[in-house]
Design an enzyme around this catalytic site. Structure first.
Site, short mmCIF file in Angstrom:
data_model
loop_
_atom_site.label_atom_id
_atom_site.label_comp_id
_atom_site.label_asym_id
_atom_site.label_seq_id
_atom_site.Cartn_x
_atom_site.Cartn_y
_atom_site.Cartn_z
N ASP A 186 -27.79 19.80 38.87
CA ASP A 186 -29.01 20.11 38.13
C ASP A 186 -30.10 19.13 38.58
O ASP A 186 -29.82 17.97 38.89
CB ASP A 186 -28.79 19.98 36.62
CG ASP A 186 -27.89 21.07 36.07
OD1 ASP A 186 -27.84 22.15 36.69
OD2 ASP A 186 -27.24 20.85 35.03
N ASP A 200 -29.46 28.45 36.71
CA ASP A 200 -29.64 28.57 35.26
C ASP A 200 -30.88 29.39 34.92
O ASP A 200 -30.87 30.23 34.01
CB ASP A 200 -29.75 27.18 34.62
CG ASP A 200 -28.49 26.35 34.81
OD1 ASP A 200 -27.41 26.95 34.95
OD2 ASP A 200 -28.61 25.12 34.83
#
Length: 227
Positions: A186, A200
């Site tokens: 991330d 995501d």
């Protein structure tokens, strides 16, 4: 003399009438033949050629390419989302990991490399294997559903879900600490919000689009229902 002319000329009259009758018969025969050629059998043949079976066949031939185009859109969107996520993660790992975060919009948005063992936005880090299995199941369901797909908005929504699921599943399988337990990369870090990645984002956007389509009553097969 007149009597002789009458006797001699009399046979000519039947011959002329006979010729005229023959010509009339030929004309009638030609008319009946034309009527036979253009009568009910021909009409039925035309109807058979242009009737419901032909219409259904044309609809089927039209439906198949249309469905194939929707499937092509689904996989094109999925491939684009997956490639974008994969490339971004490769750049982040190579250029940003183990380095200071990069501020994009002051303190409100920055890029920061973080390894996430949980679900999207860092939730459930203790259930990595479960999330991996769920992601794989979602991919299988989407691929099976694609066979009945005739809606362009649904193709886009499912493509986003498929691309995002593939992006994070790739991390689960190939990144440390091991297969099906890998941590997802991330790097998008808004202020006062969880850190996430492009996979995501694709999953969330696809999910929101599916909710909107469901509220509008549009099904994946292109039909519209009203509750």
């Amino acid at each position: 003399m007149a009597e002789a002319e009458r006797i001699i000329g009399t046979p000519d009259i039947p011959d002329a009438d006979r010729d005229e009758q023959d010509r009339d018969g030929q004309r009638r025969a030609g008319t009946e033949g034309a009527a036979a050629d253009t009568g009910r059998p021909g009409t039925e043949g035309t109807a058979a050629d242009t009737g419901r079976p032909g219409t259904d066949g044309a609809a089927a031939d039209t439906g198949r390419p249309r469905g194939k185009r929707r499937i092509a859109v689904l996989f094109a969107v999925a491939a684009f989302a997956y490639a974008l996520d994969l490339i971004s993660k490769m750049i982040v790992v190579a250029k940003l990991e183990h380095h200071e975060p990069i501020e994009i919009v002051g303190d409100w948005l920055r890029f920061e490399a973080i390894r996430n063992a949980g679900a999207a936005f860092g939730f459930g880090e203790a259930f990595t294997v479960i999330f991996t299995v769920i992601a794989a199941a979602v991919i299988v369901v989407i691929i099976r559903l694609a066979r009945k797909l005739y809606s362009l908005p649904w193709a886009i929504a499912l493509g986003l879900l498929l691309g995002g699921a593939l992006g994070n599943l790739t991390d689960r399988i190939f990144r440390s600490p091991g297969v099906f337990e890998g941590a997802v990369v991330d790097f998008i870090a808004p202020k006062h919000f969880a850190v996430f990645n492009l996979a995501d984002s694709a999953i969330v956007c696809g999910g929101i689009l599916i909710v909107l389509l469901s509220f509008r009553g549009l099904d994946p097969d292109g039909t519209v229902h009203k509750d």
